[in-house]
Scaffold this active site. Structure first.
Site, PDB file in Angstrom:
ATOM      1  N   LYS A 212       0.848  -1.200   0.000  1.00  0.00           N
ATOM      2  CA  LYS A 212       0.000   0.000   0.000  1.00  0.00           C
ATOM      3  C   LYS A 212       0.885   1.253   0.000  1.00  0.00           C
ATOM      4  O   LYS A 212       2.086   1.168   0.283  1.00  0.00           O
ATOM      5  CB  LYS A 212      -0.907  -0.016   1.237  1.00  0.00           C
ATOM      6  CG  LYS A 212      -0.143   0.016   2.559  1.00  0.00           C
ATOM      7  CD  LYS A 212      -1.051  -0.259   3.761  1.00  0.00           C
ATOM      8  CE  LYS A 212      -0.250  -0.224   5.047  1.00  0.00           C
ATOM      9  NZ  LYS A 212      -1.064  -0.689   6.201  1.00  0.00           N
TER      10      LYS A 212
ATOM     11  N   TYR B 113      17.630  29.570   8.277  1.00  0.00           N
ATOM     12  CA  TYR B 113      16.428  30.274   8.721  1.00  0.00           C
ATOM     13  C   TYR B 113      16.416  30.438  10.231  1.00  0.00           C
ATOM     14  O   TYR B 113      16.782  29.519  10.968  1.00  0.00           O
ATOM     15  CB  TYR B 113      15.179  29.502   8.313  1.00  0.00           C
ATOM     16  CG  TYR B 113      14.779  29.686   6.877  1.00  0.00           C
ATOM     17  CD1 TYR B 113      14.500  30.950   6.367  1.00  0.00           C
ATOM     18  CD2 TYR B 113      14.673  28.587   6.028  1.00  0.00           C
ATOM     19  CE1 TYR B 113      14.123  31.114   5.041  1.00  0.00           C
ATOM     20  CE2 TYR B 113      14.287  28.740   4.701  1.00  0.00           C
ATOM     21  CZ  TYR B 113      14.009  30.013   4.211  1.00  0.00           C
ATOM     22  OH  TYR B 113      13.635  30.168   2.913  1.00  0.00           O
TER      23      TYR B 113
HETATM   24  C1  LIG Z   1      -0.294  -1.742   6.792  1.00  0.00           C
HETATM   25  C2  LIG Z   1      -0.890  -3.030   7.179  1.00  0.00           C
HETATM   26  C3  LIG Z   1      -0.095  -4.179   7.310  1.00  0.00           C
HETATM   27  C4  LIG Z   1       1.422  -4.144   7.245  1.00  0.00           C
HETATM   28  O1  LIG Z   1       1.887  -3.666   8.464  1.00  0.00           O
HETATM   29  P1  LIG Z   1       3.446  -3.584   8.833  1.00  0.00           P
HETATM   30  O2  LIG Z   1       3.437  -3.138  10.235  1.00  0.00           O
HETATM   31  O3  LIG Z   1       4.036  -2.589   7.907  1.00  0.00           O
HETATM   32  O4  LIG Z   1       4.003  -4.938   8.631  1.00  0.00           O
HETATM   33  C5  LIG Z   1      -0.726  -5.386   7.557  1.00  0.00           C
HETATM   34  N1  LIG Z   1      -2.071  -5.451   7.683  1.00  0.00           N
HETATM   35  C6  LIG Z   1      -2.866  -4.373   7.600  1.00  0.00           C
HETATM   36  C7  LIG Z   1      -4.325  -4.518   7.770  1.00  0.00           C
HETATM   37  C8  LIG Z   1      -2.306  -3.123   7.356  1.00  0.00           C
HETATM   38  O5  LIG Z   1      -3.099  -2.049   7.291  1.00  0.00           O
END
Ligand SMILES: *Cc1c(COP(=O)(O)O)cnc(C)c1O
Length: 372
Positions: free
Chosen positions: A39, A263
């Site tokens: 994702k 800055y």
């Molecule tokens: C993002 C996500 C994962 C992966 O999680 P990590 O901590 O990056 O391994 C797994 N399951 C769901 C439902 C998620 O939203």
């Protein structure tokens, strides 16, 4: 170095991703298969190239958050024969009116509510063929998923046309190994997964995978571990570094008289010093909270970020390096094997996930470590 015309580059080591994948599949959870979580554009590293490398390593299940991510990921597999094309699960489930797009791209929704189940079932009936789905059950996180009671209803009155292929839940506290909630959620998940005996069960994210075989079931869902972050809040990181952020010094200042840097005149130089300016800033995801906290590495020598991080530039105090080792054009590592993802996240006061997903669109991604 592959990068843009200034030499700034985000190198993504696909061999390291595959090594992390193999460590999970073969080493940590040998009884389970991997649903790789790609994702948010594979946590900012590029979902297409990352997923293709994982596919070549044998991964046949992927998870994304949204339908749009799912459709672009499917497009990345258009040259793959249908029988070898991976399953793509959409964690946010079925938004109203999107069923046709799901089916057209062979995406599998993780159904999160009775309304989503109903819509997918009506769509299956309208096209006259059974459709696969995952169901997400909330075992204690109160974010997404059917309640255990709703899951029981679904199991007792399964809608015609919907085949539950995966039953999943998500851990709230897996990054804290000893947290009591892990075992509580495990008990709840075991009870509901039993309602769907024909489905594959999936419970563990990266951290959950490290909690041991009780948490693995048929499909583990690693994300951050694939990308080299430590899934646990403490302890040794078992995973290889994947992202390397590099840039070249654009200007050097030799300072002999007291003056300020950047800055807000936030950094004062009192004695003789040399300051290097590097063309990376918060617009690239080098977070402003790294002002006065960040560390960079020049040929393995660690040097501090001084003054404030600005949109496109940072300044480093390179006084400790010999002049011949640090000139305009010298390469600087801001993230990589010396200054690790976990270290950058800690310095910035955040988690590795946020560092990766903020890496900006201006950074040219280059893929190394594998014939792409
Ligand atoms: C993002 C996500 C994962 C992966 O999680 P990590 O901590 O990056 O391994 C797994 N399951 C769901 C439902 C998620 O939203």
């Amino acid at each position: 170095m592959a990068g843009d015309r200034t030499g700034t580059a985000l190198l993504v080591d696909l061999a390291a991703i595959v090594a992390n994948y193999n460590l999970i599949c073969a080493g940590l959870a040998p009884g389970a298969k991997c649903m790789a979580v790609v994702k948010a554009d594979a946590y900012g590293l590029g979902a297409g190239p990352v997923a293709q490398a994982l596919w070549r390593a044998g991964c046949r299940q992927f998870a994304v958050a949204t339908i749009d991510e799912g459709m672009s990921l499917r497009a990345a597999f258009e040259d793959v024969p249908l029988e070898a094309t991976p399953e793509i699960f959409v964690l946010h489930g079925l938004y109203p009116g999107t069923a046709e797009d799901f089916a057209a791209a062979w995406l599998t929704p993780m159904l999160n509510t009775p309304a989503q189940v109903g819509e997918w079932a009506r769509f299956a009936e309208s096209v006259g063929r059974p459709l696969g789905a995952g169901v997400h059950i909330d075992t204690g996180m109160t974010r997404l998923g059917l309640s255990p009671a709703e899951a029981r209803d679904l199991a007792e009155r399964p809608p015609r046309g919907v085949t539950v292929q995966v039953v999943m839940s998500h851990l709230a506290c897996a990054d804290e190994v000893g947290h009591a909630k892990n075992a509580e959620q495990l008990v709840a998940f075991r009870a509901v997964r039993g309602l769907f005996p024909a489905a594959r069960a999936s419970f563990a994210n990266s951290a959950g995978t490290l909690l041991g075989p009780d948490y693995h079931f048929e499909l583990v869902r690693p994300g951050i571990a694939l990308y080299g972050g430590n899934p646990l809040v403490s302890g040794v990181n078992k995973f290889r570094q994947v992202a390397q952020l590099k840039a070249k010094i654009v200007q050097l200042h030799r300072v002999d008289t007291p003056r300020s840097v950047g800055y807000g005149a936030a950094h004062s130089i009192t004695g003789p010093a040399r300051i290097a300016t590097v063309p990376v800033g918060y617009a690239d995801g080098y977070l402003r909270s790294l002002s006065r906290r960040g560390i960079a590495s020049i040929n393995g020598v660690r040097v501090p970020v001084v003054g404030r991080v600005s949109m496109d530039l940072i300044t480093l105090d390179v006084s400790r390096l010999a002049e011949r080792d640090c000139a305009v054009g010298t390469e600087v590592e801001l993230l990589g094997n010396t200054v690790t993802l976990d270290e950058v996240a800690a310095s910035a006061g955040t988690i590795p996930y946020e560092i990766l997903t903020r890496l900006g669109p201006r950074l040219r991604r280059s893929y190394i470590g594998e014939a792409a």
